[in-house]
Design a protein around this motif. Structure first.
Motif, PDB file in Angstrom:
ATOM      1  N   LEU A 136       0.815  -1.179   0.058  1.00  0.00           N
ATOM      2  CA  LEU A 136       0.027  -0.029   0.091  1.00  0.00           C
ATOM      3  C   LEU A 136       0.900   1.303   0.020  1.00  0.00           C
ATOM      4  CD1 LEU A 136      -2.920  -0.963   2.224  1.00  0.00           C
ATOM      5  CD2 LEU A 136      -2.966  -0.938  -0.233  1.00  0.00           C
ATOM      6  N   GLY A 137       1.986   1.273   0.914  1.00  0.00           N
ATOM      7  CA  GLY A 137       2.715   2.557   0.720  1.00  0.00           C
ATOM      8  C   GLY A 137       3.527   2.719  -0.654  1.00  0.00           C
ATOM      9  N   SER A 138       3.868   1.898  -1.183  1.00  0.00           N
ATOM     10  CA  SER A 138       4.633   1.960  -2.578  1.00  0.00           C
ATOM     11  C   SER A 138       3.478   2.247  -3.599  1.00  0.00           C
ATOM     12  CB  SER A 138       5.568   0.576  -3.012  1.00  0.00           C
ATOM     13  OG  SER A 138       4.849  -0.399  -2.685  1.00  0.00           O
ATOM     14  N   LEU A 139       2.394   1.603  -3.484  1.00  0.00           N
ATOM     15  CA  LEU A 139       1.316   1.957  -4.566  1.00  0.00           C
ATOM     16  C   LEU A 139       0.975   3.559  -4.245  1.00  0.00           C
ATOM     17  CD1 LEU A 139      -1.466  -0.723  -4.606  1.00  0.00           C
ATOM     18  CD2 LEU A 139       0.033   0.296  -6.492  1.00  0.00           C
ATOM     19  N   GLY A 140       0.625   3.981  -3.091  1.00  0.00           N
ATOM     20  CA  GLY A 140       0.537   5.259  -2.773  1.00  0.00           C
ATOM     21  C   GLY A 140       1.535   6.282  -3.433  1.00  0.00           C
ATOM     22  N   GLY A 141       2.569   5.843  -2.519  1.00  0.00           N
ATOM     23  CA  GLY A 141       3.674   6.877  -3.111  1.00  0.00           C
ATOM     24  C   GLY A 141       3.916   7.045  -4.694  1.00  0.00           C
ATOM     25  N   TYR A 142       4.050   5.866  -5.294  1.00  0.00           N
ATOM     26  CA  TYR A 142       4.301   5.885  -6.639  1.00  0.00           C
ATOM     27  C   TYR A 142       3.416   6.439  -7.516  1.00  0.00           C
ATOM     28  CZ  TYR A 142       6.388   4.529 -10.921  1.00  0.00           C
ATOM     29  OH  TYR A 142       6.881   4.318 -12.507  1.00  0.00           O
TER      30      TYR A 142
ATOM     31  N   GLY B  42       0.718   8.393  -6.450  1.00  0.00           N
ATOM     32  CA  GLY B  42       0.193   9.614  -6.160  1.00  0.00           C
ATOM     33  C   GLY B  42      -1.341   9.891  -6.485  1.00  0.00           C
ATOM     34  N   GLY B  43      -1.956  10.887  -6.380  1.00  0.00           N
ATOM     35  CA  GLY B  43      -3.202  11.290  -7.070  1.00  0.00           C
ATOM     36  C   GLY B  43      -4.216  10.584  -6.038  1.00  0.00           C
ATOM     37  N   TRP B  44      -5.269  10.120  -6.765  1.00  0.00           N
ATOM     38  CA  TRP B  44      -6.400   9.957  -5.703  1.00  0.00           C
ATOM     39  C   TRP B  44      -6.249   8.506  -5.259  1.00  0.00           C
ATOM     40  CZ3 TRP B  44      -9.115   5.034  -6.675  1.00  0.00           C
ATOM     41  CH2 TRP B  44      -8.847   4.655  -7.804  1.00  0.00           C
ATOM     42  N   VAL B  45      -5.165   7.693  -5.549  1.00  0.00           N
ATOM     43  CA  VAL B  45      -5.034   6.370  -5.107  1.00  0.00           C
ATOM     44  C   VAL B  45      -4.287   6.686  -3.490  1.00  0.00           C
ATOM     45  CG1 VAL B  45      -3.708   4.349  -5.112  1.00  0.00           C
ATOM     46  CG2 VAL B  45      -4.797   5.136  -7.247  1.00  0.00           C
ATOM     47  N   ASP B  46      -3.207   7.561  -3.789  1.00  0.00           N
ATOM     48  CA  ASP B  46      -2.516   7.930  -2.609  1.00  0.00           C
ATOM     49  C   ASP B  46      -3.456   8.634  -1.597  1.00  0.00           C
ATOM     50  OD1 ASP B  46      -0.400   8.527  -1.004  1.00  0.00           O
ATOM     51  OD2 ASP B  46       0.074  10.377  -1.850  1.00  0.00           O
ATOM     52  N   ASN B  47      -4.391   9.589  -2.000  1.00  0.00           N
ATOM     53  CA  ASN B  47      -5.335  10.104  -1.096  1.00  0.00           C
ATOM     54  C   ASN B  47      -6.292   9.115  -0.321  1.00  0.00           C
ATOM     55  OD1 ASN B  47      -5.787  12.908  -0.429  1.00  0.00           O
ATOM     56  ND2 ASN B  47      -6.116  13.443  -2.626  1.00  0.00           N
ATOM     57  N   LEU B  48      -6.557   8.097  -1.207  1.00  0.00           N
ATOM     58  CA  LEU B  48      -7.715   7.164  -0.761  1.00  0.00           C
ATOM     59  C   LEU B  48      -6.792   6.421   0.440  1.00  0.00           C
ATOM     60  CD1 LEU B  48     -10.393   5.989  -1.104  1.00  0.00           C
ATOM     61  CD2 LEU B  48      -9.512   4.384  -2.330  1.00  0.00           C
ATOM     62  N   ILE B  49      -5.681   5.959   0.322  1.00  0.00           N
ATOM     63  CA  ILE B  49      -4.908   5.097   1.461  1.00  0.00           C
ATOM     64  C   ILE B  49      -4.427   6.204   2.360  1.00  0.00           C
ATOM     65  CG2 ILE B  49      -2.771   3.869   1.480  1.00  0.00           C
ATOM     66  CD1 ILE B  49      -2.757   2.985  -1.413  1.00  0.00           C
ATOM     67  N   GLY B  50      -4.181   7.345   1.850  1.00  0.00           N
ATOM     68  CA  GLY B  50      -3.753   8.101   2.978  1.00  0.00           C
ATOM     69  C   GLY B  50      -4.977   8.432   3.888  1.00  0.00           C
ATOM     70  N   ARG B  51      -6.007   8.689   3.490  1.00  0.00           N
ATOM     71  CA  ARG B  51      -7.509   9.026   4.449  1.00  0.00           C
ATOM     72  C   ARG B  51      -7.663   7.633   5.551  1.00  0.00           C
ATOM     73  NH1 ARG B  51      -6.882  12.757   5.645  1.00  0.00           N
ATOM     74  NH2 ARG B  51      -5.817  13.621   3.679  1.00  0.00           N
ATOM     75  N   PHE B  52      -7.600   6.550   4.571  1.00  0.00           N
ATOM     76  CA  PHE B  52      -7.742   5.142   5.372  1.00  0.00           C
ATOM     77  C   PHE B  52      -6.818   5.112   6.476  1.00  0.00           C
ATOM     78  CE2 PHE B  52      -7.421   0.385   5.456  1.00  0.00           C
ATOM     79  CZ  PHE B  52      -8.841   0.380   5.754  1.00  0.00           C
ATOM     80  N   VAL B  53      -5.687   5.419   6.178  1.00  0.00           N
ATOM     81  CA  VAL B  53      -4.640   5.216   7.288  1.00  0.00           C
ATOM     82  C   VAL B  53      -4.779   6.279   8.139  1.00  0.00           C
ATOM     83  CG1 VAL B  53      -2.381   5.478   7.683  1.00  0.00           C
ATOM     84  CG2 VAL B  53      -2.483   4.331   5.836  1.00  0.00           C
ATOM     85  N   ASP B  54      -5.054   7.446   8.126  1.00  0.00           N
ATOM     86  CA  ASP B  54      -5.495   8.225   9.003  1.00  0.00           C
ATOM     87  C   ASP B  54      -6.773   7.861   9.779  1.00  0.00           C
ATOM     88  OD1 ASP B  54      -3.725   9.946   8.275  1.00  0.00           O
ATOM     89  OD2 ASP B  54      -4.897  11.521   7.043  1.00  0.00           O
ATOM     90  N   LEU B  55      -7.519   7.286   9.476  1.00  0.00           N
ATOM     91  CA  LEU B  55      -8.892   6.907  10.075  1.00  0.00           C
ATOM     92  C   LEU B  55      -8.516   5.634  10.931  1.00  0.00           C
ATOM     93  CD1 LEU B  55     -12.013   6.826  10.221  1.00  0.00           C
ATOM     94  CD2 LEU B  55     -11.964   4.900   8.505  1.00  0.00           C
ATOM     95  N   MET B  56      -7.686   4.780  10.364  1.00  0.00           N
ATOM     96  CA  MET B  56      -7.126   3.684  11.219  1.00  0.00           C
ATOM     97  C   MET B  56      -6.298   4.235  12.418  1.00  0.00           C
ATOM     98  SD  MET B  56      -8.406   0.703   9.908  1.00  0.00           S
ATOM     99  CE  MET B  56      -7.308  -0.709  10.210  1.00  0.00           C
ATOM    100  N   TYR B  57      -5.619   5.320  12.188  1.00  0.00           N
ATOM    101  CA  TYR B  57      -4.724   5.740  13.270  1.00  0.00           C
ATOM    102  C   TYR B  57      -5.559   6.161  14.423  1.00  0.00           C
ATOM    103  CZ  TYR B  57       0.257   5.617  12.165  1.00  0.00           C
ATOM    104  OH  TYR B  57       1.499   5.052  11.997  1.00  0.00           O
ATOM    105  N   SER B  58      -7.088   6.869  14.002  1.00  0.00           N
ATOM    106  CA  SER B  58      -7.697   7.435  15.106  1.00  0.00           C
ATOM    107  C   SER B  58      -8.612   6.525  15.705  1.00  0.00           C
ATOM    108  CB  SER B  58      -8.436   8.583  14.581  1.00  0.00           C
ATOM    109  OG  SER B  58      -9.248   8.199  13.546  1.00  0.00           O
ATOM    110  N   LEU B  59      -8.480   5.097  15.489  1.00  0.00           N
ATOM    111  CA  LEU B  59      -9.398   3.985  16.055  1.00  0.00           C
ATOM    112  C   LEU B  59      -8.510   3.644  17.148  1.00  0.00           C
ATOM    113  CD1 LEU B  59     -11.644   3.256  14.164  1.00  0.00           C
ATOM    114  CD2 LEU B  59     -10.436   0.979  13.966  1.00  0.00           C
TER     115      LEU B  59
END
Lengths: 309, 361
Positions: B175-181, B183-200
């Motif tokens: 997931l990290g390399s997908l998002g990083g490589y 970028g764009g909406w994929v990165d955004n989606l993964i980023g939001r998801f990670v943020d959400l999981m962090y606040s759980l």
């Protein structure tokens, strides 16, 4: 800045909504329920109980009913403790956990920075080595090992401290000592290591050299220039530390029999007391989110390089 | 500038001396070996691995076999029969003293029972091989060997750590390399998801999942998944950051100009260059997996009997710690030593693989 705060605050709402929804369905989909106890109830009585708590309705309807109640700050009745609502249970336990948590975090912060600063100033001297060995020990030993061993030594063998209980019991404030030490250990250790590292880094930076070159006294350099810059990473760490202390307190409350929300949480999870678990999850999430929120804002106030768009 | 001598394929430095080319890994290994604590940690971890995973081949006692005559024996190098007999005789003297001192007739029954046990044990002690056993770390409340239980408990704890680390690294890398490589909406989606999981409050979610399991289900498996599901967050963030900082570098551009596809760039160029940091974070996460598992087992929500992890053993030890402290101390100390060694090794690896790290503390 204020726009950032508002936007950040609004982003909390969907997060909270997802957490509540997720845990609602997670709990309901699991087999077993609060009334599938030791003895089988006659089907008619079971049906009556189910009707009373609206558990005979379709799951989606129950979900909307629950969400409606939660929006009015009503977390519902407890299924196990029939005479108490979830609001009562959590209302009684919450101050206990908050008190334990803030005292542990406060002690960790105070001792951690003091130890960190001392070992950074005495870098590679014996004080430094001693402090950092203690810090690794603090990170490596889990709370459920520290707690019982402290209890074994100070309560059972030396009999200096009471084994368990909370303020109201005879021993008073003495009951606080072991739970606070157990809870703060890893955070104290981490903060000590972090503040040492960042202090050493800042002390080598250009602006500190400039301050020294101006002819400022060493104590002034440390107080006015080094400390301010070095404390930033610690502020960021406070968010995760706070959430860690909250989950950590589940174990500490269990070991020292402290009537906080952590104990209620484990008990209700084992009893499948749906509403209590849900209420606990909501309270925990709000604390977590609030902690991260405060840290974000603090960070901006401390570091002028960060701008909020 | 080092240059390669065409004739013998050896590198020379600016003084025209032959030097052996040093790879990143050899360099890191050299730095790691210089760090005494890290080397010590590595040895301890290696010994633990060999002992726990080779336990079946080594002459340890069974960790499930119960022996009622050997309940709660203290650690000792003497044969179990002798230790048990000594303890019974001590108890007999105590009882006799209590009876003569305060004339308590109700203790007579206990006395005769103990006398009978002594007679029985004396008859067996020289003939029965089970009384020849030596429990160097004592026994637990069912007369099971603490040494064997700690070793098999370690097996489960370390397994959970290993599997958790591997799963977390896998998910995090992908997931990290997908998002990083991309970028764009994929990165955004993964980023939001990670943020959400962090606040759980994730340990709480794991507690809910574990407590909701029907009794008798294969809880270890669920535990693996539950712990791994929430632990890839950090690695994915780190990998993403590393990939973003590398993807515009010259060597990636060179590869692309030679016609390399995205897959090749990610797997042959970007990931090998992020491997150091992945190793660092995985090693540092390893102990926290073990701690999380033991935390759940301690609450009674983790590994279920007859299996036992270090956490289960500690929580069993807490029950009788006043009278039988070794039942708490043996698993607690073994676990602590391992976690200690893992932390030193992780710190050492970080210093070795990432010498300019900002996170050195």
């Amino acid at each position: 800045m204020s726009r950032f705060i508002v936007r950040r605050f609004l982003s909390v709402i969907p997060t909270l909504f997802i957490i509540v929804t997720l845990s609602f369905f997670l709990i309901r989909l699991a087999p077993g329920g609060p009334f599938s106890g030791e003895k089988k109830l006659p089907p008619e009585i079971m049906a009556n109980i189910m009707r009373k708590y609206h558990m005979d309705e379709p799951l989606v309807k129950q979900y909307f009913r629950y969400m409606g109640d939660v929006l009015q700050f009503d977390l519902g009745p407890s299924y196990r403790y029939k005479d108490q609502t979830v609001n009562d249970l959590i209302g009684n336990a919450f101050p206990v956990s908050v008190m334990l948590g803030t005292m542990a975090l406060g002690t960790a912060l105070l001792l951690g920075t003091i130890v960190g600063i001392t070992s950074a100033l005495k870098q590679n001297k014996w004080q430094d080595y001693a402090a950092m060995s203690v810090a690794v020990l603090g990170i490596s030993v889990p709370a459920f090992v520290v707690g019982p061993i402290l209890m074994l030594i100070f309560a059972l063998k030396l009999k200096w401290l009471p084994t368990s209980g909370w303020l109201s019991s005879r021993a008073g404030a003495l009951t606080l000592i072991m739970p606070i030490i157990t809870l703060m250990m890893p955070y104290f250790a981490y903060i000590a290591r972090m503040s040492r590292g960042s202090l050493i880094e800042v002390m080598r930076s250009d602006y500190v050299r400039t301050a020294r070159a101006k002819g400022l006294k060493e104590s002034v350099v440390i107080r006015k220039h080094v400390l301010k810059g070095a404390m930033l990473p610690i502020v960021t760490y406070l968010g995760p530390a706070f959430s860690g202390i909250i989950t950590g307190s589940v174990v500490v409350e269990q070991i020292f029999v402290i009537p906080g929300i952590g104990r209620i949480f484990v008990q209700s999870a084992l009893n499948r007391d749906y509403t209590v678990i849900m209420g606990d999850v909501i309270v925990y999430s709000i604390i977590l989110i609030a902690a991260n929120f405060v840290v974000d804002i603090l960070y901006g106030l401390l570091d002028p390089r960060i701008s909020y768009k | 500038m080092p240059s390669i001598d065409k004739n013998n394929d050896r590198a020379t430095n600016e003084f025209n001396q032959y030097v052996k080319p040093v790879s990143l890994w050899a360099d890191a290994w050299k730095r790691l070996r210089r760090n005494k604590m890290a080397v010590l940690g590595m040895w301890i971890v290696a010994i633990y691995m060999v002992v726990t995973f080779g336990a079946a081949l080594l002459p340890f006692k069974s960790y499930t076999e119960q022996e009622m005559l050997h309940i709660n024996l203290p650690p000792s190098f003497k044969p179990a029969g002798v230790v048990a007999l000594g303890r019974l005789e001590e108890r007999k003297v105590e009882l006799e003293a209590a009876i003569t001192r305060s004339g308590r007739a109700d203790l007579k029954q206990d006395l005769t029972r103990i006398e009978n046990e002594i007679i029985q044990l004396k008859g067996e002690v020289d003939t029965d091989p089970k009384h020849k056993r030596v429990y160097i770390l004592g026994t637990d409340y069912l007369g099971r060997d603490m040494l064997a239980r700690t070793i098999y408990g370690g097996q489960i704890s370390i397994m959970i750590g290993l599997i958790g680390t591997l799963t977390a690294a896998m998910i995090g890398i992908v997931l990290g390399s997908l998002g990083g490589y991309l970028g764009g909406w994929v990165d955004n989606l993964i980023g939001r998801f990670v943020d959400l999981m962090y606040s759980l409050p994730y340990m709480l979610v794991v507690i809910i999942i574990m407590s909701m399991l029907p009794t008798g289900s294969n809880s270890i498996f669920v535990l693996y998944i539950a712990i791994a599901m929430i632990s890839w967050l950090t690695i994915s963030r780190v990998v993403r950051g590393q990939i973003i900082s590398l993807k515009n570098s010259e060597f990636v551009e060179a590869a692309r100009s030679m016609g390399a596809g995205s897959g090749r760039i990610i797997f042959r160029h970007l990931l090998p260059n992020s491997l150091g940091i992945i190793i660092i974070y995985s090693t540092l996460q390893f102990p926290s997996f073990i701690m999380n598992e033991s935390f759940l087992s301690f609450l009674g929500l983790g590994v279920s009997a007859p299996r036992a992890s270090w956490g289960t053993l500690v929580s069993e030890g807490v029950q009788g710690m006043q009278l039988y402290p070794w039942r708490l101390l043996v698993p607690a100390v073994s676990m602590t030593v391992f976690l200690f060694a893992m932390n030193f090794l992780g710190d050492g690896l970080r210093d070795a693989l990432d010498p300019q790290s900002k996170n050195r503390n």
